[in-house]
Each structure stands twice: as structure tokens, then as C-alpha cells.
Design a protein around this motif. Structure first.
Motif, PDB file in Angstrom:
ATOM      1  N   THR A 160     -42.407  33.259  -8.308  1.00 43.68           N
ATOM      2  CA  THR A 160     -42.779  32.048  -7.577  1.00 43.68           C
ATOM      3  C   THR A 160     -43.863  32.336  -6.544  1.00 43.68           C
ATOM      4  OG1 THR A 160     -40.817  32.415  -6.179  1.00 43.68           O
ATOM      5  CG2 THR A 160     -40.644  30.756  -7.906  1.00 43.68           C
ATOM      6  N   LEU A 161     -43.822  33.507  -5.927  1.00 42.86           N
ATOM      7  CA  LEU A 161     -44.895  33.881  -5.009  1.00 42.86           C
ATOM      8  C   LEU A 161     -46.215  34.038  -5.760  1.00 42.86           C
ATOM      9  CD1 LEU A 161     -43.213  36.444  -2.570  1.00 42.86           C
ATOM     10  CD2 LEU A 161     -44.102  34.173  -2.012  1.00 42.86           C
ATOM     11  N   LEU A 198     -40.466  32.881  -0.632  1.00 48.67           N
ATOM     12  CA  LEU A 198     -40.000  33.482   0.624  1.00 48.67           C
ATOM     13  C   LEU A 198     -38.485  33.366   0.761  1.00 48.67           C
ATOM     14  CD1 LEU A 198     -42.802  32.266   3.063  1.00 48.67           C
ATOM     15  CD2 LEU A 198     -42.508  34.555   2.094  1.00 48.67           C
ATOM     16  N   LEU A 199     -37.943  32.209   0.388  1.00 48.46           N
ATOM     17  CA  LEU A 199     -36.481  32.057   0.421  1.00 48.46           C
ATOM     18  C   LEU A 199     -35.819  32.998  -0.581  1.00 48.46           C
ATOM     19  CD1 LEU A 199     -36.092  28.168   0.666  1.00 48.46           C
ATOM     20  CD2 LEU A 199     -35.700  29.847   2.464  1.00 48.46           C
ATOM     21  N   GLY A 200     -36.452  33.152  -1.747  1.00 46.20           N
ATOM     22  CA  GLY A 200     -35.912  34.066  -2.748  1.00 46.20           C
ATOM     23  C   GLY A 200     -35.904  35.502  -2.277  1.00 46.20           C
ATOM     24  N   MET A 201     -36.896  35.867  -1.462  1.00 45.05           N
ATOM     25  CA  MET A 201     -36.946  37.229  -0.942  1.00 45.05           C
ATOM     26  C   MET A 201     -35.750  37.537  -0.059  1.00 45.05           C
ATOM     27  SD  MET A 201     -40.976  37.900  -0.065  1.00 45.05           S
ATOM     28  CE  MET A 201     -40.608  39.581   0.481  1.00 45.05           C
ATOM     29  N   VAL A 202     -35.270  36.518   0.667  1.00 46.15           N
ATOM     30  CA  VAL A 202     -34.081  36.713   1.510  1.00 46.15           C
ATOM     31  C   VAL A 202     -32.897  37.118   0.644  1.00 46.15           C
ATOM     32  CG1 VAL A 202     -32.473  35.602   3.095  1.00 46.15           C
ATOM     33  CG2 VAL A 202     -34.918  35.071   3.241  1.00 46.15           C
ATOM     34  N   GLY A 203     -32.663  36.348  -0.444  1.00 42.86           N
ATOM     35  CA  GLY A 203     -31.570  36.681  -1.355  1.00 42.86           C
ATOM     36  C   GLY A 203     -31.808  37.992  -2.071  1.00 42.86           C
ATOM     37  N   MET A 204     -33.065  38.283  -2.386  1.00 37.38           N
ATOM     38  CA  MET A 204     -33.413  39.524  -3.081  1.00 37.38           C
ATOM     39  C   MET A 204     -33.002  40.747  -2.273  1.00 37.38           C
ATOM     40  SD  MET A 204     -37.266  40.703  -4.228  1.00 37.38           S
ATOM     41  CE  MET A 204     -37.831  41.015  -2.548  1.00 37.38           C
TER      42      MET A 204
END
Length: 228
Positions: A34-35, A186-192
Motif C-alpha cells: 500500500t505504501l 502507515l497504519l499497517g506498519m504499526v501492526g507489522m
């Protein structure tokens, strides 16, 4: 025609998403792609939005763009993450079919906000449920683990469609598409970083599947969806 091309790209992208699970974990794949989609669109914003700013949304509120990007990006992050986790446990074909149920859930959810649904749509729903039964239910009449994730993904994508349909009438579509990808990434990176162990070497090994999913499925197809 734009939406038809979008569907073709998404259908082929399920294969790359499935291949990606051989290299990296689902949240990592989803965050990076997504990024990539957002970064891919950034250079095109001045070109495509110059005309749109003059004709389609000459006086749009920038607050609407920010709010729309956050809401659409957050829902997109949830939907695509559920899809990617589901693909890890089910086939690409089944994931593609179950995800496509969002086009039937959209009019159903539309009833809640007062939109009318034609009789032909209910006929489509009956056929889709029959297809879901034949594809996803085993002899013991139970859904597989991955199917549950993808069903929840279809619900989230239906909500995403309604959100995009609301904001795209108020802000430039290409900007909305680009910024929602960045928010989702960016939100996905938190979960990642919370639930997975991402490694640069693994991401590089997954370069072709993740680039295809990022550039074509996100950058091009989602933009075709928004504009269409």
C-alpha cells in the motif's frame, strides 16, 4: 470500462498476493504494497489533478480530503489486511470469489441508508450465495479458517466502497486514492512491527509479487475504482 479494467487487475493480483506469502508475513506484505501504491501515485497528482481541480472539485474543502483519506485509509488497511491473512490459509481463487461478494454487500448496506435495490440484484445475491456454498463449504459444512478472514474482508471492502463513494464526490479522486494508500500503509506498519518480524532481505526476495500488488493492484486499480 475503468471499473472493468480494475476488476481484471485485481483478479490477477490475487496470484501475486498468494506468492508473496512464500516470502514474508501478511501484514508486512500489505503494509509495503500500500505504501508502494501511494508513492507510485504521488508524481501523477499534479498532472491528473490540475484539470480535476478546475472542473470537478474547484472548491473542495481540504479538511474533507484529510478526513476522507484517514477514514478510507483505515478501512482499506483493515480490509486488505484481513484479505492478506485469509489468502495465507486459502486458495487465491476462493479468496478472489469471496472478496467479490462486497459488490453484493454494498447494495445491502445501502438499504440501511435508504438506497433502493433492484430485483436483479437480489437474484445476483442468491447465485453468489450458491457459489459461496459450493466453493467454500466442505463435506462437513464448515468454512475453512482462511475463508472467515476473507468474508470479514468482503464486509470491510463494502464499507470502504461506501466511504469512497461519499468522499469522491467532495474531493479530487486521485488525491483521495493516493493519500488513503499512505494512511493504510502507515497504519499497517504499526501492526507489522507489533505482530510480525519484518526483514529487509525477505522483502527484497518478494520484490516482484509485492511490486505487482503495489503498483498495479493498489496504485492503478484502486485509482481506477475511485475515478470510475
Amino acid at each position: 470500462m475503468l471499473l472493468f479494467l480494475c476488476a481484471i487487475i485485481w483478479g490477477s493480483a490475487f496470484v501475486s498476493q498468494r506468492l508473496g506469502m512464500s516470502y514474508i508475513e501478511p501484514l508486512t506484505f500489505n503494509s509495503v504494497r500500500t505504501l508502494i501504491g501511494g508513492l507510485f501515485l504521488l508524481p501523477f497528482i499534479p498532472v491528473f489533478c490540475r484539470k480535476a481541480d478546475r472542473t470537478e472539485s474547484p472548491s473542495y474543502n481540504r479538511r474533507d480530503l484529510i478526513v476522507g483519506a484517514i477514514i478510507c485509509g483505515a478501512v482499506l488497511c483493515i480490509a486488505s489486511s484481513l484479505q492478506q491473512v485469509g489468502i495465507k490459509y486459502t486458495s487465491a481463487g476462493k479468496a478472489g470469489f469471496i472478496t467479490s461478494l462486497y459488490i453484493l454487500l454494498v447494495p445491502i448496506f445501502g438499504l440501511i441508508i435508504g438506497r433502493k435495490v433492484k430485483a436483479a440484484v437480489w437474484g445476483g445475491i442468491i447465485m453468489a450465495v450458491a457459489g459461496l456454498y459450493m466453493l467454500c463449504l466442505s463435506e462437513k459444512f464448515v468454512l475453512e479458517k482462511g475463508d472467515f478472514f476473507v468474508i470479514m474482508c468482503a464486509v470491510a471492502f463494502a464499507i470502504h466502497i461506501l466511504a469512497v463513494g461519499y468522499f469522491v464526490l467532495r474531493v479530487p479522486g486521485v488525491k483521495l486514492a493516493c493519500y488513503q494508500f499512505i494512511v493504510a500503509g502507515l497504519l499497517g506498519m504499526v501492526g507489522m512491527f507489533m505482530f510480525e518480524t519484518p526483514r529487509i532481505s525477505d522483502i527484497l526476495s518478494c520484490a516482484l509479487p509485492i511490486l505487482y500488488a503495489g503498483v498495479f493492484s493498489c496504485g492503478i486499480a484502486y485509482t481506477l475504482q475511485v475515478v470510475g
